[in-house]
Design an enzyme around this catalytic site. Structure first.
Site, PDB file in Angstrom:
ATOM      1  CG  HIS A 117      -0.394  -0.051   2.537  1.00 51.19           C
ATOM      2  ND1 HIS A 117       0.111   1.061   3.169  1.00 51.19           N
ATOM      3  CD2 HIS A 117      -0.246  -1.067   3.419  1.00 51.19           C
ATOM      4  CE1 HIS A 117       0.542   0.734   4.374  1.00 51.19           C
ATOM      5  NE2 HIS A 117       0.356  -0.559   4.554  1.00 51.19           N
ATOM      6  CG  ASP A 123      -2.691   3.961   2.760  1.00 52.14           C
ATOM      7  OD1 ASP A 123      -2.244   2.902   2.258  1.00 52.14           O
ATOM      8  OD2 ASP A 123      -3.552   3.971   3.663  1.00 52.14           O
ATOM      9  CD  GLU A 160      -3.114  -1.548   5.434  1.00 49.42           C
ATOM     10  OE1 GLU A 160      -3.213  -2.573   6.144  1.00 49.42           O
ATOM     11  OE2 GLU A 160      -2.571  -0.494   5.849  1.00 49.42           O
ATOM     12  CD  GLU A 161      -1.559   1.996   7.648  1.00 51.18           C
ATOM     13  OE1 GLU A 161      -2.290   1.547   8.555  1.00 51.18           O
ATOM     14  OE2 GLU A 161      -0.381   1.654   7.487  1.00 51.18           O
ATOM     15  CD  GLU A 218       0.753  -4.687   6.303  1.00 51.77           C
ATOM     16  OE1 GLU A 218       1.402  -4.139   7.222  1.00 51.77           O
ATOM     17  OE2 GLU A 218      -0.205  -4.142   5.741  1.00 51.77           O
ATOM     18  CG  HIS A 269       0.715   2.844  12.525  1.00 49.34           C
ATOM     19  ND1 HIS A 269      -0.531   2.283  12.727  1.00 49.34           N
ATOM     20  CD2 HIS A 269       1.069   2.518  11.261  1.00 49.34           C
ATOM     21  CE1 HIS A 269      -0.917   1.652  11.632  1.00 49.34           C
ATOM     22  NE2 HIS A 269       0.053   1.780  10.724  1.00 49.34           N
TER      23      HIS A 269
END
Length: 357
Positions: A71, A73, A127-128, A156, A332
């Site tokens: 992804h 994003d 995705e987030e 991932e 994150h």
């Protein structure tokens, strides 16, 4: 942003991707750059655009097809863009989740001209955020043939190890009811918050399973994650809500997971409502394509704790693995960073897999 150089080393390419902000829903600039780079620097690939997702693939007639998905994003930036290099580390939003793997995929797209597998690359959006916005769902609806593959590798962060399958996740809201009254005359009411104590005791006493599937141990967990109740400082409350999250092994279907939670909570004086459900994914290590990738990556496999988009591929009948250079514990965070040697290592593993018969 400046044009991307897909032939640059993967660490520099990672930094270039990080320096292009792409918070969920705002991936257009980066998607434009990825599309332009693939069209210019990997002309043998078929390239299509779907919203802010970019898809590319070879059509060489190979007996197997491998899908590499990442992804574009990130979560909201936390004063950690642009990227910065400090010795063996590259810092910045998305370095772990998951622009370092995107860089690996893009570099391989431009530098592996004769893979032993046909290759599909999917760089997708959103995705987030909530699952209804996930670009893979849109691609599945609008371009389903692009998701056909013998193996899917989802980029991932796994700290350079292969993580197979994923846990399923579900949430229920458990509501206890009472009778509202003035707290000075509490005997005239029934306290719903006190009633929630029985719910918490059941959860505290719950014994989760450890489940071994294809040599991978999946640990389950049933936990209260939120409690809401109370009216005012002088009122006995008549409603209390406890949100409960069940992380379940992929040997349970969604229906079986829900039935299990309802059975655990069945003896309580409470209403139980399902609020969210995402099924898990079995490891899928029995396929030759998956075994070949595990061998290329060194032979070590562990279970994936958490839910990832491998579940979407599993639902399509495609064996899927998680693999990427970042430490998932740093995803994150404000201090998100990746070990640059891990990026190089993952590039070498994937190159070996794509080029070794």
């Amino acid at each position: 942003m400046k044009p991307l150089d897909l032939t640059a080393d993967v660490v520099s390419l990672t930094a270039a991707l990080v320096d292009a902000p792409s918070v969920s829903g705002d991936e257009e600039v980066l998607a434009d750059a990825v599309e332009a780079a693939l069209r210019a620097q990997a002309p043998a690939l078929e390239v299509v655009r779907s919203g802010n997702a970019v898809l590319a693939r070879t059509n060489l007639g190979r007996p197997t097809r491998v899908l590499l998905a990442g992804h574009l994003d990130t979560v909201p930036i936390a004063d950690n863009v642009p990227s910065r290099r400090e010795g063996p580390l590259l810092h910045g939003c998305g370095t772990v989740d998951m622009k370092s793997t995107d860089a690996v995929f893009l570099h391989l797209a431009a530098s592996v001209a004769d893979p032993v597998h046909d290759v599909t690359l999917v760089f997708y959006d959103c995705e987030e955020v909530e699952a209804t916005r996930n670009g893979l769902g849109r691609i599945e609806r609008e371009l389903p043939d692009w998701l056909a593959a013998d193996l899917a590798v989802l980029g991932e962060p796994t700290d350079g190890l292969v993580e197979a399958g994923c846990q399923g996740t579900m949430r229920v809201r458990v509501t206890t009811s009472g009778v509202r009254a003035h707290s000075a005359r509490s005997w005239l009411g029934r306290n719903a918050i006190h009633g929630a104590g029985a719910v918490l005791r059941v959860l505290e006493d719950y014994l989760p399973r450890d489940v071994v599937i294809d040599g991978c141990t999946y640990r389950e967990g049933l936990n209260a994650v939120k409690i809401v109740g109370g009216v005012a400082g002088n009122v006995v409350p008549d409603v209390c809500e406890v949100d409960v999250n069940f992380r379940f092994a992929p040997d349970r279907s969604a229906a079986q997971a829900e039935a299990h939670v309802r059975e655990v909570l069945a003896g309580l004086d409470a209403d139980v409502v399902l609020t969210d459900m995402s099924p898990g994914a079995l490891p899928g290590l029995g396929s030759a394509a998956a075994q070949g990738f595990v061998t290329a990556a060194g032979g070590t496999v562990r279970a994936k704790y958490g839910w990832t988009d491998v579940s979407r591929f599993s639902a399509l009948g495609i064996p899927a693995l998680n693999y990427g250079p970042g430490d998932p514990n740093l995803a994150h965070t404000r201090d998100e960073h990746v070990v640059v040697a891990k990026i190089v290592e993952c590039e070498a593993v994937l190159r070996r897999y794509l080029t070794t018969p």
